[in-house]
Structure formats: structure tokens, C-alpha cells
Design a protein around this motif. Structure first.
Motif, mmCIF file in Angstrom:
data_model
loop_
_atom_site.group_PDB
_atom_site.id
_atom_site.type_symbol
_atom_site.label_atom_id
_atom_site.label_comp_id
_atom_site.label_asym_id
_atom_site.label_seq_id
_atom_site.Cartn_x
_atom_site.Cartn_y
_atom_site.Cartn_z
ATOM 1 N N ILE A 58 11.337 7.839 -2.370
ATOM 2 C CA ILE A 58 10.958 6.840 -1.375
ATOM 3 C C ILE A 58 11.333 7.429 -0.030
ATOM 4 O O ILE A 58 12.444 7.942 0.134
ATOM 5 N N HIS A 59 10.426 7.383 0.941
ATOM 6 C CA HIS A 59 10.760 7.916 2.257
ATOM 7 C C HIS A 59 10.104 7.097 3.354
ATOM 8 O O HIS A 59 9.293 6.209 3.069
ATOM 9 N N ASP A 60 10.448 7.405 4.598
ATOM 10 C CA ASP A 60 10.013 6.597 5.737
ATOM 11 C C ASP A 60 8.808 7.175 6.477
ATOM 12 O O ASP A 60 8.472 6.728 7.559
ATOM 13 N N ARG A 89 0.216 8.002 0.581
ATOM 14 C CA ARG A 89 1.402 7.190 0.321
ATOM 15 C C ARG A 89 2.004 6.703 1.632
ATOM 16 O O ARG A 89 2.485 7.506 2.437
ATOM 17 N N PRO A 91 4.870 4.766 4.065
ATOM 18 C CA PRO A 91 6.329 4.702 4.019
ATOM 19 C C PRO A 91 6.795 3.595 3.066
ATOM 20 O O PRO A 91 6.192 2.519 3.009
ATOM 21 N N GLY A 92 7.823 3.904 2.284
ATOM 22 C CA GLY A 92 8.394 2.930 1.362
ATOM 23 C C GLY A 92 7.771 2.904 -0.020
ATOM 24 O O GLY A 92 8.289 2.244 -0.916
ATOM 25 N N MET A 93 6.667 3.624 -0.242
ATOM 26 C CA MET A 93 6.018 3.633 -1.558
ATOM 27 C C MET A 93 6.826 4.474 -2.541
ATOM 28 O O MET A 93 7.183 5.611 -2.258
ATOM 29 N N LYS A 94 7.122 3.900 -3.708
ATOM 30 C CA LYS A 94 7.841 4.627 -4.755
ATOM 31 C C LYS A 94 6.868 5.561 -5.467
ATOM 32 O O LYS A 94 5.718 5.189 -5.720
#
Length: 114
Positions: A58-60, A89, A91-94
Motif C-alpha cells: 500500500i502506498h501514497d 493503482r 494511492p491506498g490500493m492494496k
């Protein structure tokens, strides 16, 4: 300009840097903005690579990807993604972790959007 200017260049010109946390996974950084910590790169999964040690990601920042060759299996979704497929993807997508039984090469762009 944070990223360098490149005309068409053989991607193998860029050094393959292995990840210390995952055996068989490496990256070739084509362009990177060290201030924003975003990059354009090629990810290389050698046959048998398993990114389970990194867990779910998960990243921003945004990620856009294109599978150049081979395939990866998302272990959470139990789904295989192969050559020619793309992903976007936010931000915040697993996503992940992955296995690549036969190897995979992915073109990836990471960026921030206002």
C-alpha cells in the motif's frame, strides 16, 4: 527538470539492481525524482520469485503498469496476470504479494497527482 531526458535507449543500459528483501526480484530505474521519490522503472521477476516477504503493498502514490512478458500471480486474489495486461493503482490500493513461476518483466510508472 527532476527526471533526466532520454531519447529511445535500450533498457539494458540501465543497471539491474536486485532487491535485498526478495530473491529473484530486480529493477532497472529509467528515471527517478529523488525529491518526490517517484520513478519509471522495469521490474524483473526471475522464474520462481515470491514477494511474500514484502507482504501486501500500500502506498501514497499512483502506479501504472504494463506486463511486457511473462506473468505474475497475485496471492491475495489468487489470480494470474500476463503479458499485455495493464494496471492503474491509485494511492491506498492494496496489491500483492506475488509469485512468478516462469518469470515476468513489468514497465512501471509511479507519480503523485494533485
Amino acid at each position: 527538470m527532476a527526471k533526466p531526458e532520454w531519447e529511445f535507449t535500450d533498457y539494458r543500459k540501465f543497471e539491474a539492481t536486485p532487491f535485498s528483501s526478495v530473491k529473484g526480484l530486480s529493477e532497472r530505474i529509467i528515471a527517478k525524482d529523488p525529491v518526490m521519490n517517484v520513478a519509471t522503472r522495469i521490474l524483473q521477476f526471475e522464474p520462481g520469485t515470491d514477494t511474500s516477504p514484502n507482504g501486501i503493498q500500500i502506498h501514497d502514490f499512483w502506479e501504472e503498469l504494463y506486463i511486457i512478458e511473462g506473468s505474475i500471480i497475485d496471492l491475495e486474489l489468487n489470480e494470474e496476470f500476463s503479458q499485455g495486461m495493464v494496471a492503474c493503482r491509485p494511492p491506498g490500493m492494496k496489491h500483492g504479494p506475488w509469485k512468478s513461476p516462469n518469470g515476468c518483466k513489468i514497465f512501471e510508472v509511479r507519480y503523485y497527482s494533485k
